[in-house]
Design a protein around this motif. Sequence first.
Motif, short mmCIF file in Angstrom:
data_model
loop_
_atom_site.label_atom_id
_atom_site.label_comp_id
_atom_site.label_asym_id
_atom_site.label_seq_id
_atom_site.Cartn_x
_atom_site.Cartn_y
_atom_site.Cartn_z
N PHE A 185 0.85 -1.20 0.00
CA PHE A 185 0.00 0.00 0.00
C PHE A 185 0.88 1.24 0.00
O PHE A 185 2.09 1.16 0.20
CB PHE A 185 -0.86 0.01 1.28
CG PHE A 185 -0.03 -0.12 2.54
CD1 PHE A 185 0.62 0.98 3.09
CD2 PHE A 185 0.15 -1.36 3.17
CE1 PHE A 185 1.41 0.87 4.22
CE2 PHE A 185 0.95 -1.48 4.29
CZ PHE A 185 1.58 -0.37 4.82
N PHE A 186 0.24 2.37 -0.18
CA PHE A 186 0.87 3.68 0.03
C PHE A 186 -0.16 4.48 0.80
O PHE A 186 -1.20 4.85 0.26
CB PHE A 186 1.20 4.32 -1.32
CG PHE A 186 2.12 5.51 -1.25
CD1 PHE A 186 2.49 6.09 -0.04
CD2 PHE A 186 2.65 6.05 -2.41
CE1 PHE A 186 3.35 7.19 0.01
CE2 PHE A 186 3.51 7.15 -2.38
CZ PHE A 186 3.85 7.71 -1.17
N LYS A 187 0.13 4.69 2.09
CA LYS A 187 -0.87 5.32 2.95
C LYS A 187 -1.14 6.77 2.56
O LYS A 187 -0.39 7.36 1.77
CB LYS A 187 -0.41 5.23 4.41
CG LYS A 187 -0.52 3.84 4.96
CD LYS A 187 -0.58 3.84 6.47
CE LYS A 187 -0.80 2.41 6.96
NZ LYS A 187 -0.11 2.15 8.21
N LEU A 188 -2.15 7.33 3.20
CA LEU A 188 -2.59 8.69 2.88
C LEU A 188 -1.42 9.66 2.95
O LEU A 188 -0.70 9.71 3.96
CB LEU A 188 -3.67 9.09 3.89
CG LEU A 188 -4.67 10.14 3.46
CD1 LEU A 188 -5.38 9.71 2.19
CD2 LEU A 188 -5.66 10.40 4.58
N HIS A 189 -1.20 10.41 1.88
CA HIS A 189 -0.07 11.34 1.83
C HIS A 189 -0.38 12.44 0.81
O HIS A 189 -1.28 12.30 -0.01
CB HIS A 189 1.22 10.61 1.40
CG HIS A 189 1.16 10.11 -0.01
ND1 HIS A 189 0.46 8.97 -0.37
CD2 HIS A 189 1.68 10.61 -1.17
CE1 HIS A 189 0.57 8.78 -1.68
NE2 HIS A 189 1.30 9.77 -2.20
N GLY A 190 0.40 13.50 0.88
CA GLY A 190 0.35 14.53 -0.16
C GLY A 190 1.66 14.43 -0.93
O GLY A 190 2.69 14.05 -0.38
N ASP A 191 1.63 14.77 -2.20
CA ASP A 191 2.86 14.68 -3.00
C ASP A 191 3.68 15.96 -2.95
O ASP A 191 4.76 16.03 -3.55
CB ASP A 191 2.52 14.39 -4.47
CG ASP A 191 2.11 12.94 -4.67
OD1 ASP A 191 2.11 12.20 -3.68
OD2 ASP A 191 1.78 12.57 -5.80
N TYR A 192 3.18 16.96 -2.22
CA TYR A 192 3.89 18.23 -2.15
C TYR A 192 5.32 18.02 -1.65
O TYR A 192 5.54 17.29 -0.69
CB TYR A 192 3.16 19.17 -1.19
CG TYR A 192 3.84 20.50 -1.01
CD1 TYR A 192 3.91 21.41 -2.05
CD2 TYR A 192 4.43 20.83 0.21
CE1 TYR A 192 4.53 22.63 -1.89
CE2 TYR A 192 5.06 22.05 0.38
CZ TYR A 192 5.11 22.95 -0.67
OH TYR A 192 5.74 24.15 -0.52
N ARG B 167 -4.62 15.10 -0.75
CA ARG B 167 -4.13 13.90 -0.08
C ARG B 167 -4.76 12.66 -0.72
O ARG B 167 -5.94 12.65 -1.05
CB ARG B 167 -4.58 13.99 1.39
CG ARG B 167 -3.64 13.38 2.35
CD ARG B 167 -3.88 13.91 3.74
NE ARG B 167 -3.22 15.19 3.94
CZ ARG B 167 -3.61 16.11 4.81
NH1 ARG B 167 -4.68 15.91 5.55
NH2 ARG B 167 -2.94 17.22 4.93
N HIS B 168 -3.95 11.63 -0.89
CA HIS B 168 -4.45 10.44 -1.57
C HIS B 168 -3.72 9.21 -1.07
O HIS B 168 -2.70 9.33 -0.38
CB HIS B 168 -4.28 10.59 -3.09
CG HIS B 168 -2.87 10.89 -3.49
ND1 HIS B 168 -2.29 12.13 -3.33
CD2 HIS B 168 -1.90 10.10 -4.03
CE1 HIS B 168 -1.05 12.11 -3.75
NE2 HIS B 168 -0.78 10.87 -4.18
N GLN B 169 -4.23 8.06 -1.41
CA GLN B 169 -3.57 6.82 -0.98
C GLN B 169 -3.81 5.73 -2.00
O GLN B 169 -4.78 5.78 -2.77
CB GLN B 169 -4.09 6.38 0.38
CG GLN B 169 -5.57 6.09 0.43
CD GLN B 169 -6.01 5.69 1.83
OE1 GLN B 169 -5.22 5.15 2.61
NE2 GLN B 169 -7.25 5.95 2.18
FE LIG Z 1 1.25 10.28 -4.27
#
Ligand SMILES: [Fe+2]
Length: 343
Positions: A145-152, A221-223
């Motif tokens: 998985f890739f947990k909730l994050h922002g790409d900023y 924010r996305h995951q």
């Molecule tokens: Fe991302």
Amino acid sequence: MMFCRGKRLSLPLPLTSRYCTTCSDPPKATSFDLGVEDGFHKINLSYPGLQLVRRCPHIFLVQNFFSSTECQRLLHKAAYEPESMKPAGVFTRDGHNRLPVRTSSQCICPQAEVPALIRKIVALPDCTRRQLEACQIIRYQEGEFFKLHGDYSTSGTRSSAGFVNSSRLATLFVYLNDIQQGGETEFPNASPPLKISPKQGLAVLHFPARLDRCSDARRTRHQSLPAIDEKWIFATWLWSEERSSDAKTLHEIGRGYTHVWPESYDTLSPDAALHLLESMSGCRLRPDVVSCNSVLTSCGRGFEWRRAVQLLRTMQTLEEPRPDLVSFNTALAAVANSFGLRV
Ligand SMILES: [Fe+2]
Ligand SMILES: O=C(O)CCC(=O)C(=O)O
């Protein structure tokens, strides 16, 4: 909020919170000028197949952005060199994942190896190749998985990605395979929330920061939900300033992030490329196989087959970097090119 008041976009958005990839009449972006209106990076709104699926924040899709052949080639490329897949995340010295935010693996895909894809990519957000962060091929195996994050991300004066005084403005990723279950990309703060099922060739574009470099992390924010079927994506990020290919700057950035370099190879003469390679060593940056392959390419373009073969021979005598399949093919192409042959 000003950003959400984009009244000029007349076409309807999907009513369901889950984007329907089989929708026969998807909404299209029209004259809405994202960059001018909202202070986000401008994109090419006449890009074929572009669909605006969320306005707040702006999230675009492009079906079949990569053809199935292109996706297959990328998958084949990653499968061919499985040892180049590195676990993502932040690791302690003993190899434990310190921040288990993501559990996927990835490898770098040098721009030089996928020129046709790079042409497509730069045409969508209307940017230069050097504004793109090194492309990654990312794999999620079952449960990853890739947990909730922002790409900023902002570089200040240093960035591991090779950017100086720059910020990430846009994220583009493309699903490389069809998924029956699991692995959806979720934007829970989008209005309404959005969940995208991976579909081969489908591109997703969003904007983690404004042109003034203020983060839009809260809305974007996305995951990646845990994979059930194996999931593969291709990803790159658009930065506000072009990345540096200057050896001195790379030295200041530190730690041999040589994959930042190849985007400049085709504009360099063999002399300049070899000089850059030497100056990297002088700056204690260790050239990797990608840097050397880039120089081999420059030699080929400059009809300098002898220098290409010499560099290949040198690589063969070194512990690191060892030549790979691309090195041999590039040296061979350099010889052929110098004699007007096609390989
Ligand atoms: Fe991302
Ligand atoms: O795998 C996904 O669905 C999202 C990937 C992502 O967010 C990233 O690489 O920054």
